[in-house]
Design a protein around this motif. Structure first.
Motif, PDB file in Angstrom:
ATOM      1  N   TYR A 223      49.371  90.934  72.766  1.00 40.77           N
ATOM      2  CA  TYR A 223      48.127  91.777  72.433  1.00 40.77           C
ATOM      3  C   TYR A 223      47.158  90.981  71.776  1.00 40.77           C
ATOM      4  O   TYR A 223      47.277  91.010  70.338  1.00 40.77           O
ATOM      5  N   LEU A 224      46.312  90.414  72.361  1.00 41.04           N
ATOM      6  CA  LEU A 224      45.337  89.311  71.786  1.00 41.04           C
ATOM      7  C   LEU A 224      44.157  90.021  71.412  1.00 41.04           C
ATOM      8  O   LEU A 224      43.699  91.240  71.903  1.00 41.04           O
ATOM      9  N   ASN A 225      43.335  89.435  70.715  1.00 41.94           N
ATOM     10  CA  ASN A 225      41.930  89.723  69.968  1.00 41.94           C
ATOM     11  C   ASN A 225      42.230  91.325  69.437  1.00 41.94           C
ATOM     12  O   ASN A 225      41.475  92.222  69.153  1.00 41.94           O
ATOM     13  N   GLU A 226      43.297  91.634  68.926  1.00 40.44           N
ATOM     14  CA  GLU A 226      43.860  92.869  68.462  1.00 40.44           C
ATOM     15  C   GLU A 226      44.414  92.761  67.149  1.00 40.44           C
ATOM     16  O   GLU A 226      45.247  91.697  66.826  1.00 40.44           O
ATOM     17  N   ARG A 227      43.917  93.557  66.021  1.00 43.35           N
ATOM     18  CA  ARG A 227      44.618  93.281  64.660  1.00 43.35           C
ATOM     19  C   ARG A 227      45.344  94.436  64.438  1.00 43.35           C
ATOM     20  O   ARG A 227      45.067  95.668  64.748  1.00 43.35           O
ATOM     21  N   VAL A 228      46.569  94.207  63.472  1.00 44.06           N
ATOM     22  CA  VAL A 228      47.085  95.417  62.988  1.00 44.06           C
ATOM     23  C   VAL A 228      46.419  96.035  61.976  1.00 44.06           C
ATOM     24  O   VAL A 228      46.350  95.356  60.850  1.00 44.06           O
ATOM     25  N   GLN A 229      46.104  97.388  61.980  1.00 39.02           N
ATOM     26  CA  GLN A 229      45.229  97.976  61.102  1.00 39.02           C
ATOM     27  C   GLN A 229      46.187  98.635  60.129  1.00 39.02           C
ATOM     28  O   GLN A 229      45.918  98.667  58.906  1.00 39.02           O
ATOM     29  N   GLU A 230      47.131  99.598  60.674  1.00 43.09           N
ATOM     30  CA  GLU A 230      47.587 100.358  59.665  1.00 43.09           C
ATOM     31  C   GLU A 230      48.930 100.435  60.019  1.00 43.09           C
ATOM     32  O   GLU A 230      49.490 100.523  61.170  1.00 43.09           O
ATOM     33  N   ILE A 231      49.954 101.014  58.814  1.00 44.08           N
ATOM     34  CA  ILE A 231      51.279 101.110  59.244  1.00 44.08           C
ATOM     35  C   ILE A 231      51.990 102.334  58.413  1.00 44.08           C
ATOM     36  O   ILE A 231      51.264 102.618  57.229  1.00 44.08           O
ATOM     37  N   SER A 232      52.613 103.180  59.073  1.00 41.36           N
ATOM     38  CA  SER A 232      53.158 104.168  58.403  1.00 41.36           C
ATOM     39  C   SER A 232      54.684 104.411  58.442  1.00 41.36           C
ATOM     40  O   SER A 232      55.177 103.870  59.732  1.00 41.36           O
TER      41      SER A 232
ATOM     42  N   VAL B 112      19.126  84.018  63.330  1.00 37.28           N
ATOM     43  CA  VAL B 112      19.746  82.862  62.733  1.00 37.28           C
ATOM     44  C   VAL B 112      21.382  82.839  63.022  1.00 37.28           C
ATOM     45  O   VAL B 112      21.968  84.024  62.959  1.00 37.28           O
ATOM     46  N   LEU B 113      21.753  81.712  63.386  1.00 40.04           N
ATOM     47  CA  LEU B 113      23.325  81.692  63.792  1.00 40.04           C
ATOM     48  C   LEU B 113      23.975  80.675  62.748  1.00 40.04           C
ATOM     49  O   LEU B 113      23.171  79.719  62.163  1.00 40.04           O
ATOM     50  N   GLY B 114      25.135  81.209  62.339  1.00 42.46           N
ATOM     51  CA  GLY B 114      25.714  80.319  61.354  1.00 42.46           C
ATOM     52  C   GLY B 114      27.197  79.897  61.767  1.00 42.46           C
ATOM     53  O   GLY B 114      28.001  80.894  62.301  1.00 42.46           O
ATOM     54  N   PHE B 115      27.451  78.736  61.801  1.00 40.67           N
ATOM     55  CA  PHE B 115      28.611  78.058  62.336  1.00 40.67           C
ATOM     56  C   PHE B 115      29.390  77.281  61.240  1.00 40.67           C
ATOM     57  O   PHE B 115      29.288  75.987  61.177  1.00 40.67           O
ATOM     58  N   PHE B 116      30.066  77.843  60.385  1.00 40.87           N
ATOM     59  CA  PHE B 116      30.852  77.159  59.100  1.00 40.87           C
ATOM     60  C   PHE B 116      32.260  77.264  59.320  1.00 40.87           C
ATOM     61  O   PHE B 116      32.977  77.442  58.201  1.00 40.87           O
ATOM     62  N   GLY B 117      32.744  77.322  60.540  1.00 42.46           N
ATOM     63  CA  GLY B 117      34.308  77.335  60.884  1.00 42.46           C
ATOM     64  C   GLY B 117      34.997  78.647  60.350  1.00 42.46           C
ATOM     65  O   GLY B 117      34.056  79.659  60.051  1.00 42.46           O
ATOM     66  N   LEU B 118      36.231  78.853  60.509  1.00 45.28           N
ATOM     67  CA  LEU B 118      36.866  79.840  60.074  1.00 45.28           C
ATOM     68  C   LEU B 118      37.564  79.836  58.908  1.00 45.28           C
ATOM     69  O   LEU B 118      38.015  78.778  58.246  1.00 45.28           O
ATOM     70  N   ILE B 119      37.881  81.141  58.086  1.00 45.43           N
ATOM     71  CA  ILE B 119      38.601  81.261  57.110  1.00 45.43           C
ATOM     72  C   ILE B 119      39.590  82.373  57.333  1.00 45.43           C
ATOM     73  O   ILE B 119      39.374  83.121  57.975  1.00 45.43           O
ATOM     74  N   MET B 120      40.491  82.157  56.520  1.00 35.12           N
ATOM     75  CA  MET B 120      41.878  83.245  56.679  1.00 35.12           C
ATOM     76  C   MET B 120      41.793  84.070  55.837  1.00 35.12           C
ATOM     77  O   MET B 120      41.548  83.884  54.458  1.00 35.12           O
ATOM     78  N   LYS B 121      41.845  85.391  56.175  1.00 32.34           N
ATOM     79  CA  LYS B 121      41.577  86.493  55.129  1.00 32.34           C
ATOM     80  C   LYS B 121      42.945  87.407  55.589  1.00 32.34           C
ATOM     81  O   LYS B 121      43.249  87.683  56.473  1.00 32.34           O
ATOM     82  N   LEU B 122      43.506  87.885  54.272  1.00 32.44           N
ATOM     83  CA  LEU B 122      44.734  88.507  54.509  1.00 32.44           C
ATOM     84  C   LEU B 122      44.465  89.900  55.269  1.00 32.44           C
ATOM     85  O   LEU B 122      45.385  90.404  55.876  1.00 32.44           O
ATOM     86  N   GLY B 123      43.225  90.489  55.047  1.00 30.05           N
ATOM     87  CA  GLY B 123      43.002  91.500  55.826  1.00 30.05           C
ATOM     88  C   GLY B 123      43.579  92.929  55.460  1.00 30.05           C
ATOM     89  O   GLY B 123      44.146  93.108  54.283  1.00 30.05           O
ATOM     90  N   PRO B 124      43.948  93.671  56.518  1.00 31.52           N
ATOM     91  CA  PRO B 124      44.792  94.946  56.171  1.00 31.52           C
ATOM     92  C   PRO B 124      46.119  94.869  55.525  1.00 31.52           C
ATOM     93  O   PRO B 124      46.524  95.854  54.862  1.00 31.52           O
ATOM     94  N   ILE B 125      46.772  93.803  55.756  1.00 34.80           N
ATOM     95  CA  ILE B 125      47.993  93.372  55.321  1.00 34.80           C
ATOM     96  C   ILE B 125      48.262  93.847  53.908  1.00 34.80           C
ATOM     97  O   ILE B 125      49.287  94.333  53.298  1.00 34.80           O
ATOM     98  N   ALA B 126      47.274  93.588  53.119  1.00 38.32           N
ATOM     99  CA  ALA B 126      46.986  93.779  51.844  1.00 38.32           C
ATOM    100  C   ALA B 126      47.249  95.338  51.014  1.00 38.32           C
ATOM    101  O   ALA B 126      47.168  95.461  50.280  1.00 38.32           O
ATOM    102  N   GLU B 127      46.926  95.823  52.130  1.00 40.36           N
ATOM    103  CA  GLU B 127      46.817  97.442  51.927  1.00 40.36           C
ATOM    104  C   GLU B 127      48.126  98.251  52.082  1.00 40.36           C
ATOM    105  O   GLU B 127      48.237  99.383  52.133  1.00 40.36           O
TER     106      GLU B 127
END
Lengths: 340, 106
Positions: free
Chosen positions: A81-90, A240-255
């Motif tokens: 399942y690409l382009n898809e982020r795990v948002q919540e778990i319970s 305005v377009l900005g292309f500064f590469g990608l950064i990794m963010k922990l995202g929802p995992i932190a919650e």
């Protein structure tokens, strides 16, 4: 809703190999990844760069490694399942309920987080106003280039994305390419092409400049750019377009209530379980004394986590250690032809 | 050992002894100095150990290689004194080095 034995977060090399380890012992996995392609950092950060420390592979690239891992897990017919982020778990009785950014629901006794250092997100402009205009004049990716037809556009960045888009959009839009230094990176002839287009008057280049401010009420009317000495310049622009590469963010995992140590998840090295039963972390995202961020370490971590998943997915069965050389059940799962 | 001063964006300064052969990034991480993320672990692949080198020190450092220069394009608010901490190896000559950390790394 999809019921499975293990939900894997992350389709990088470690996430792929653990599919194989799970498959060999008869467990089914589903894989979710935020990126639009399989391969994780190997594909996103260094598809062409050689890797020299995969056991028994003197040299390979991120791309070939990914291709071979996919070949190796072919027998297990895994869903991605690409382009898809795990948002919540319970927690639901003995299972985890997992909800993705596309509202897909998985039910599984095990979650393996093989998420690198989180999900990739574009790096953004370092000024506050940029947030206000995001997706309304400020963009970090392009989904429909026609939208930019006949517009006046400032493109920031010095790498391939910035140069590719400057070249492409200059065919039908007014382009000003802004970069913080005179040199452009980017492979091949992109930099030369951009210089040539500048000479022909088909686009403008402003270096060494960075963004300083954005003006406008409901939409962008102008921006100012600033050089290292503080000299500013105003440019009227539509977007305005900005292309500064990608950064990794922990995202929802932190919650999710997992213990964290500086963006990493501490695990027990016996089975790579986190502080939550049934949630495992392997690869770059996990940490323990002596942790090495090597692909080969991630493979080992996955092998152990897979066995621990078996206990929760098949509580009434006994796990038996077997070798792929001799195990009949493993041969069946691999679809290996019987040799009598 | 070299004495290195890390100054946070809010002005708070941390003076630590960093053993030779470590990098300026490692010196910060091992001493829990805030403001340096070092996501990639020191392989010049993420630009999250960005520091501003004190102007009196900047020219005393070994020059940047292209890879570092390229990575700095992605750093948060780079300026002419920007370096990646992972690309500065500590030597005796760097005793007294002063670096500032940016508001954030990305």
């Amino acid at each position: 809703m999809v019921k499975t034995d293990v939900l894997i977060i992350g389709a990088g090399p470690v996430g792929l190999f653990v599919v194989q380890q799970l498959g060999l012992i008869g467990l089914k996995a589903e894989v979710v990844d935020n990126l639009n392609k399989i391969g994780g950092q190997c594909i996103e950060l260094y598809p062409d760069k050689p890797i020299y420390d995969i056991p028994a592979l003197p040299e390979c690239t991120g791309e070939s490694l990914t291709k071979n891992l996919l070949e190796q897990i072919k027998p297990f017919k895994t869903n991605f399942y690409l382009n898809e982020r795990v948002q919540e778990i319970s927690k639901e009785k003995n299972n985890w309920k997992i909800v993705t950014s596309k509202d897909k629901i998985f039910i599984a006794p095990n979650i393996i987080i093989a998420g690198g250092v989180g999900s990739f997100e574009p790096r953004k402009f370092p000024i506050e106003e940029a947030e206000k205009f995001e997706n309304n004049g400020i963009y970090y990716s392009i989904s429909d280039k026609n939208y930019f037809k006949n517009k006046k556009i400032c493109i920031f960045g010095g790498g391939d994305s910035a140069l590719d888009w400057a070249i492409e959009l200059s065919k039908f839009a007014e382009i000003i390419l802004v970069h913080r230094r005179k040199e452009f990176r980017g492979v091949g002839h992109n930099a030369e092409i951009v210089r040539k287009l500048e000479k022909e008057g088909k686009l403008k280049i402003k270096t060494p400049f960075q963004i300083n401010s954005i003006e406008g009420q409901d939409k962008i009317s102008a921006i100012t750019i600033k050089d290292d000495d503080g000299k500013t310049e105003k440019i009227t622009t539509d977007c305005v377009l900005g292309f500064f590469g990608l950064i990794m963010k922990l995202g929802p995992i932190a919650e999710w209530g997992l213990n964290l140590e500086k963006k990493h998840i501490p695990v027990n090295t016996e089975n790579f379980q986190t502080n939550k039963k049934g949630i495992f972390a392997i690869g770059d995202i996990c940490t323990y004394p002596g942790k090495l961020k090597l692909i080969l370490s991630g493979f080992h971590e996955g092998a152990l986590a897979a066995r621990a998943c078996f206990k929760l997915a098949r509580p009434n069965e006994k796990y038996r250690f077997e070798f792929t050389t001799t195990s009949k059940s493993m041969h069946e799962r691999l679809g290996v032809k019987k040799i009598d | 050992m070299a004495k290195i001063t890390y100054i946070e964006h809010n002005g708070k300064s941390h003076v630590v002894e960093v053993p030779k052969e470590l990098t300026v990034m490692e010196g910060a991480v091992q001493n829990n100095i805030p403001g340096i993320d070092a996501d990639c672990g020191g392989s010049c692949a993420c630009a999250t150990c960005h520091v501003y080198v004190d102007d009196k020190w900047f020219d005393k450092l070994p020059k940047k290689e292209n890879a570092e220069q390229d990575m700095l394009d992605m750093a948060f608010k780079p300026n002419r004194f920007s370096r990646l901490g992972c690309q500065i190896t500590v030597t005796d000559k760097l005793d007294g080095l002063v670096v500032k950390t940016p508001l954030k790394q990305a």
